[in-house]
Scaffold this active site. Sequence first.
Site, PDB file in Angstrom:
ATOM      1  N   ASP A 104     -90.471  95.403  67.238  1.00 41.25           N
ATOM      2  CA  ASP A 104     -90.888  96.429  66.275  1.00 41.25           C
ATOM      3  C   ASP A 104     -90.241  97.731  66.722  1.00 41.25           C
ATOM      4  O   ASP A 104     -90.501  98.203  67.839  1.00 41.25           O
ATOM      5  CB  ASP A 104     -92.413  96.585  66.275  1.00 41.25           C
ATOM      6  CG  ASP A 104     -93.106  95.372  65.656  1.00 41.25           C
ATOM      7  OD1 ASP A 104     -92.563  94.821  64.686  1.00 41.25           O
ATOM      8  OD2 ASP A 104     -94.170  94.978  66.162  1.00 41.25           O
ATOM      9  N   ASP A 130     -97.836  91.046  55.020  1.00 39.41           N
ATOM     10  CA  ASP A 130     -98.916  91.556  55.872  1.00 39.41           C
ATOM     11  C   ASP A 130    -100.196  91.480  55.045  1.00 39.41           C
ATOM     12  O   ASP A 130    -100.269  92.069  53.962  1.00 39.41           O
ATOM     13  CB  ASP A 130     -98.661  93.018  56.267  1.00 39.41           C
ATOM     14  CG  ASP A 130     -97.364  93.185  57.060  1.00 39.41           C
ATOM     15  OD1 ASP A 130     -96.948  92.232  57.735  1.00 39.41           O
ATOM     16  OD2 ASP A 130     -96.764  94.283  56.985  1.00 39.41           O
TER      17      ASP A 130
END
Length: 251
Positions: free
Chosen positions: A11, A130
């Site tokens: 990330d 998500d």
Amino acid sequence: MLTKRIIPCLDIKDGRTVKGVNFVGLRDAGDPVELAKRYASEGADELVFLDISATEEKRKTLAKLVLQVAEQVNIPFTVGGGISSVEDVDILLQNGADKVSINSSAVKNPQLINDLSAKFGSQCVTVAIDAKQVNGEWIVHLVGGKVPTELNLFTWAKEVEQRGAGEILFTSMNNDGTKDGFANEALRKLSEELTIPIIASGGAGSIQHFKDTFHLGKSDAALAASVFHFKEIEIVDLKKALQADNIAVRL
């Protein structure tokens, strides 16, 4: 028998690898180029690079950093963050990405999935979803989990498959960074309802959690970040343990 894949995730924020819990409280986890190099040499099957603030900051993924990472790895490399057009994907593939991951842009413009898979092939297109369990229902969220939608996880996943995505990267926001295990019930339902591969993300904290997501969640791949970044689990040890538990992996 298809082997199960182990995928470290980088990330990226401000050019550094970061990791948080439930999508907040980010802390530094190191240089993405060095981490990528390490994972390629340690036996990772693939690598995912997500520029987590690109959509929120309304800018493109860091193509230069993508190139630097690509030069260090010899395993499939997926890049996501801020991708909203065929042109964006062209640039990333030219800079060494093998696949792309789209998330918010796919929800805002579902035709993008069709366009990308038509031009580059479905094997190049990963749709990241998500989702968070709200009152018992899995609701899709956008912009790094900050914006709830009215979409149901399973309904959206089916549409994504029909539009030509090659795989789905499902992150449970409830489990993310908690190290309490993956959302195996939701993963199993996705695996049973869809024919494309499902990558489990969110919640890895032990080798047992990886075993559980392959056995119970029927996942095709498992993605994790902090347990690999901070060397809490070594990839070679993980794969040996999976193999000993009759889970097919590439050693």
